[in-house]
Design an enzyme around this catalytic site. Structure first.
Site, mmCIF file in Angstrom:
data_model
loop_
_atom_site.group_PDB
_atom_site.id
_atom_site.type_symbol
_atom_site.label_atom_id
_atom_site.label_comp_id
_atom_site.label_asym_id
_atom_site.label_seq_id
_atom_site.Cartn_x
_atom_site.Cartn_y
_atom_site.Cartn_z
ATOM 1 N N ASP A 1 -13.778 99.555 -28.168
ATOM 2 C CA ASP A 1 -14.620 99.835 -26.999
ATOM 3 C C ASP A 1 -14.184 101.110 -26.272
ATOM 4 O OD1 ASP A 1 -12.225 98.678 -26.163
ATOM 5 O OD2 ASP A 1 -13.162 96.848 -25.445
ATOM 6 N N HIS B 1 -12.992 86.876 -23.040
ATOM 7 C CA HIS B 1 -13.784 87.950 -23.669
ATOM 8 C C HIS B 1 -12.984 88.627 -24.771
ATOM 9 C CE1 HIS B 1 -12.164 90.955 -20.463
ATOM 10 N NE2 HIS B 1 -11.547 91.198 -21.580
ATOM 11 N N GLU C 1 -18.384 90.059 -22.689
ATOM 12 C CA GLU C 1 -18.162 89.222 -21.513
ATOM 13 C C GLU C 1 -18.789 87.845 -21.698
ATOM 14 O OE1 GLU C 1 -16.050 90.478 -19.795
ATOM 15 O OE2 GLU C 1 -16.569 92.275 -18.683
HETATM 16 P P1 PGA Z 1 -4.869 93.120 -21.704
HETATM 17 O O1 PGA Z 1 -6.438 93.223 -21.825
HETATM 18 O O2 PGA Z 1 -4.304 93.210 -23.082
HETATM 19 O O3 PGA Z 1 -4.474 94.298 -20.862
HETATM 20 O O4 PGA Z 1 -4.549 91.808 -21.070
HETATM 21 C C1 PGA Z 1 -7.109 92.536 -22.837
HETATM 22 C C2 PGA Z 1 -8.593 92.455 -22.538
HETATM 23 O O5 PGA Z 1 -9.003 92.357 -21.375
HETATM 24 O O6 PGA Z 1 -9.381 92.474 -23.506
#
Ligand code: PGA
Length: 274
Positions: A72, A143, A148
């Site tokens: 993404d 997610h 989402e």
């Molecule tokens: P994080 O984010 O590894 O910083 O916890 C993961 C995400 O929100 O997909």
């Protein structure tokens, strides 16, 4: 589904990096056969990237015949902004390894036509022969990439408006000012990740324990998009102890009893040959 429970966050990093290294080595990539990998950003995979850089520097692995596709990217954030995923990938991984920049694919959140950009991304994955190993992280709301809660489990790469939870979680990266967090992102779909031959998901921390429980002990549900991977024939989740806090003791015991079997998955092939 495999669930590998590591004692610590550091061990999650080491285990996952060794797994990636073994998969690439076993694949024996060459100029006619590239290893195609899907990559995440975020705090969780940082340790894995550090370990992979270490393995590269120690001469244990090369990324010369590896093609990457990132999950993404934010919309309308300049590439050199320190929170863009272009910046993250270059500064946390790519600049330290021998990957050819031509083989790196990250969605362009500043493209004039965002829909076309997403379609092209899907086409490029197809042209590369599909993704062999897609690595992902998840948010506390379950997610995967920016899919989402409520995202279609058949979704493809597209523009996505971010949920309030995600904006709040990411505000820490934008001077704790939620108004500075981009409201939209380009993201691969759940269906895009499902098409990979194998999916590896990293989950650490007690704040993700409920999401891990939803991912493996309850049914497939688009409100917890990570749960879709119950239906993938090759999903491997690597987590730490803290992330297991909401699981049943029975579930944890079962997966822990498989530890020796799981460790065979990262056995060093060169060691085996000695
Ligand atoms: P994080 O984010 O590894 O910083 O916890 C993961 C995400 O929100 O997909």
């Amino acid at each position: 589904m495999r669930l590998v429970i590591c004692d610590t966050v550091d061990y999650v990093a080491e285990w996952s990096a060794k797994y990636v290294m073994k998969r690439i080595k076993d694949f024996e990539p060459n100029k006619d056969k590239y290893f195609v990998i899907g990559l995440p950003t975020g705090g969780t995979p940082l340790g894995m990237y550090k370990k992979l850089i270490e393995f590269y520097q120690a001469g244990k692995i090369s990324f010369k015949y590896v093609k990457t596709f990132n999950m993404d990217e934010y919309v309308d954030l300049s590439r050199d902004h320190h929170e863009s995923y272009h910046y993250y990938m270059y500064n946390n991984f790519f600049k330290y390894i021998d990957i050819d920049p031509q083989n790196v694919h990250i969605l362009d959140g500043n493209a004039k036509d965002l829909t076309k950009e997403c379609e092209n991304f899907e086409r490029k994955i197809e042209e590369a022969g599909g993704i062999e190993l897609f690595i992902g992280g998840i948010g506390p709301d379950g997610h995967i990439a920016f899919n989402e809660p409520g995202s279609s489990l058949a979704s493809r790469t597209r523009v996505k408006t971010l949920a309030q939870d995600t904006l709040e979680a990411n505000a820490r990266f934008f001077g704790n000012d939620i108004n500075k967090v981009p409201k939209q992102a380009l993201t691969v779909g759940v269906g895009t990740v499902m098409d990979a031959n194998e999916v590896m998901i990293l989950i650490t921390g007690s704040h993700k324990a409920f999401a891990l429980y939803k991912a493996i002990e309850e049914g497939v549900n688009h409100m917890w998009t990570v749960s879709a991977f119950q239906q993938h024939p090759r999903t491997i989740i690597i987590c730490d102890e803290d992330a297991t806090l909401e699981l049943r003791v029975k579930t944890v015991k079962y997966f822990k009893s498989l530890w020796d079997i799981h460790c065979k998955l990262i056995e060093d092939i060169s060691q085996l040959k000695i």
